[in-house]
Design a protein around this motif. Structure first.
Motif, PDB file in Angstrom:
ATOM      1  N   ARG A   1       0.815  -1.217   0.000  1.00 54.88           N
ATOM      2  CA  ARG A   1       0.000   0.000   0.000  1.00 54.88           C
ATOM      3  C   ARG A   1       0.851   1.271   0.000  1.00 54.88           C
ATOM      4  O   ARG A   1       0.293   2.385  -0.023  1.00 54.88           O
ATOM      5  CB  ARG A   1      -0.916   0.012   1.223  1.00 54.88           C
ATOM      6  CG  ARG A   1      -1.970  -1.089   1.230  1.00 54.88           C
ATOM      7  CD  ARG A   1      -3.040  -0.836   0.188  1.00 54.88           C
ATOM      8  NE  ARG A   1      -4.134  -1.808   0.262  1.00 54.88           N
ATOM      9  CZ  ARG A   1      -5.219  -1.759  -0.485  1.00 54.88           C
ATOM     10  NH1 ARG A   1      -5.370  -0.793  -1.386  1.00 54.88           N
ATOM     11  NH2 ARG A   1      -6.162  -2.679  -0.361  1.00 54.88           N
TER      12      ARG A   1
ATOM     13  N   GLN B   1       0.091   4.974  -1.605  1.00 53.59           N
ATOM     14  CA  GLN B   1      -1.334   5.225  -1.808  1.00 53.59           C
ATOM     15  C   GLN B   1      -1.849   6.222  -0.761  1.00 53.59           C
ATOM     16  O   GLN B   1      -1.324   6.314   0.345  1.00 53.59           O
ATOM     17  CB  GLN B   1      -2.129   3.920  -1.694  1.00 53.59           C
ATOM     18  CG  GLN B   1      -1.794   2.900  -2.780  1.00 53.59           C
ATOM     19  CD  GLN B   1      -2.662   1.655  -2.682  1.00 53.59           C
ATOM     20  OE1 GLN B   1      -3.769   1.702  -2.154  1.00 53.59           O
ATOM     21  NE2 GLN B   1      -2.171   0.548  -3.212  1.00 53.59           N
TER      22      GLN B   1
ATOM     23  N   SER C   1      -3.954   7.484   2.154  1.00 51.10           N
ATOM     24  CA  SER C   1      -4.573   6.731   3.244  1.00 51.10           C
ATOM     25  C   SER C   1      -5.540   7.570   4.077  1.00 51.10           C
ATOM     26  O   SER C   1      -6.515   7.053   4.617  1.00 51.10           O
ATOM     27  CB  SER C   1      -3.495   6.160   4.169  1.00 51.10           C
ATOM     28  OG  SER C   1      -2.654   7.203   4.671  1.00 51.10           O
TER      29      SER C   1
END
Length: 224
Positions: free
Chosen positions: A93, A96, A98
């Motif tokens: 992740r 990305q 958040s």
């Protein structure tokens, strides 16, 4: 469902709305502890900006970094094996979006929202679960160390009192059946004038306990 792309879209829409009404975007958080506040849905925030035409908009879009998030959550500068394992699980992740924090002031009221990606909520739940496990392990280890220390102190105390107790139980005056507790302490103080009173009392208590135990077992050496 809120995904990273949704946070990116909200950010883009708010930036466009801010540009339309000439608002400045500050990448900081507006402290609202002492302000009246209202929660605003992230999808409608851009429309709110166009309607209120604020001069300032507060906005922070957080880009996920697994190692940094784990370090921040557990307040650790260096990750141990367990924390590295958690970070490694979420590295896919990295990069990305958040979390998106939006805020603006209007008529003395703070309008804001914190939007998080669903997967980031999952990450935080997993981090909190690990935190609970580690806290339990720390408590267990602390209790174990406390018990080890208690046993060590007891062993040292027993070793320190042993020669005094041995001499007391060997003295006919001390083991006499009608001697009072006070007289036993006085006798012990006479036999060991250089030993402090607290130690004397502990030795007398231990000697009396040994005598009682020997009597209950019928030990002839201790008058049983």
């Amino acid at each position: 469902m809120t995904e990273s792309v949704d946070l990116d879209r909200m950010t883009k829409e708010v930036r466009a709305a801010a540009e339309e009404c000439g608002a400045m975007i500050l990448e900081s958080i507006l402290a609202s502890e002492h302000l009246p506040a209202v929660a605003v849905d992230g999808d409608t925030f851009a429309s709110l900006v166009r309607h209120l035409k604020p001069r300032l908009i507060y906005m922070i879009l957080t880009e996920f970094d697994a190692k940094e998030e784990v370090a921040a959550h557990f307040e650790e500068d260096e990750l141990d094996t367990g924390l590295k394992k958690l970070a490694a699980k979420w590295t896919n992740r990295n990069g990305q979006s958040s979390r998106l924090i939006l805020g603006l002031m209007a008529d003395g009221v703070m309008h804001g929202i914190v939007e998080t990606a669903d997967w980031f909520d999952d990450f935080e739940e997993e981090a909190e679960a690990l935190e609970d496990v580690r806290a339990d392990e720390m408590r267990t280890e602390f209790d174990r160390q406390q018990e080890v220390e208690r046993q060590r102190r007891e062993a040292n105390e027993k070793k320190r009192l042993a020669p005094i107790v041995k001499k007391l139980v060997a003295d006919p005056r001390f083991v006499a059946p009608k001697i009072s507790a006070a007289k036993r302490v006085t006798l012990a103080e006479t036999l060991f004038p250089d030993v402090d009173r607290a130690t004397i009392k502990k030795a007398v208590e231990k000697a009396v306990a040994d005598i009682w135990l020997a009597d209950s077992k019928g030990d002839p050496q201790l008058g049983g």
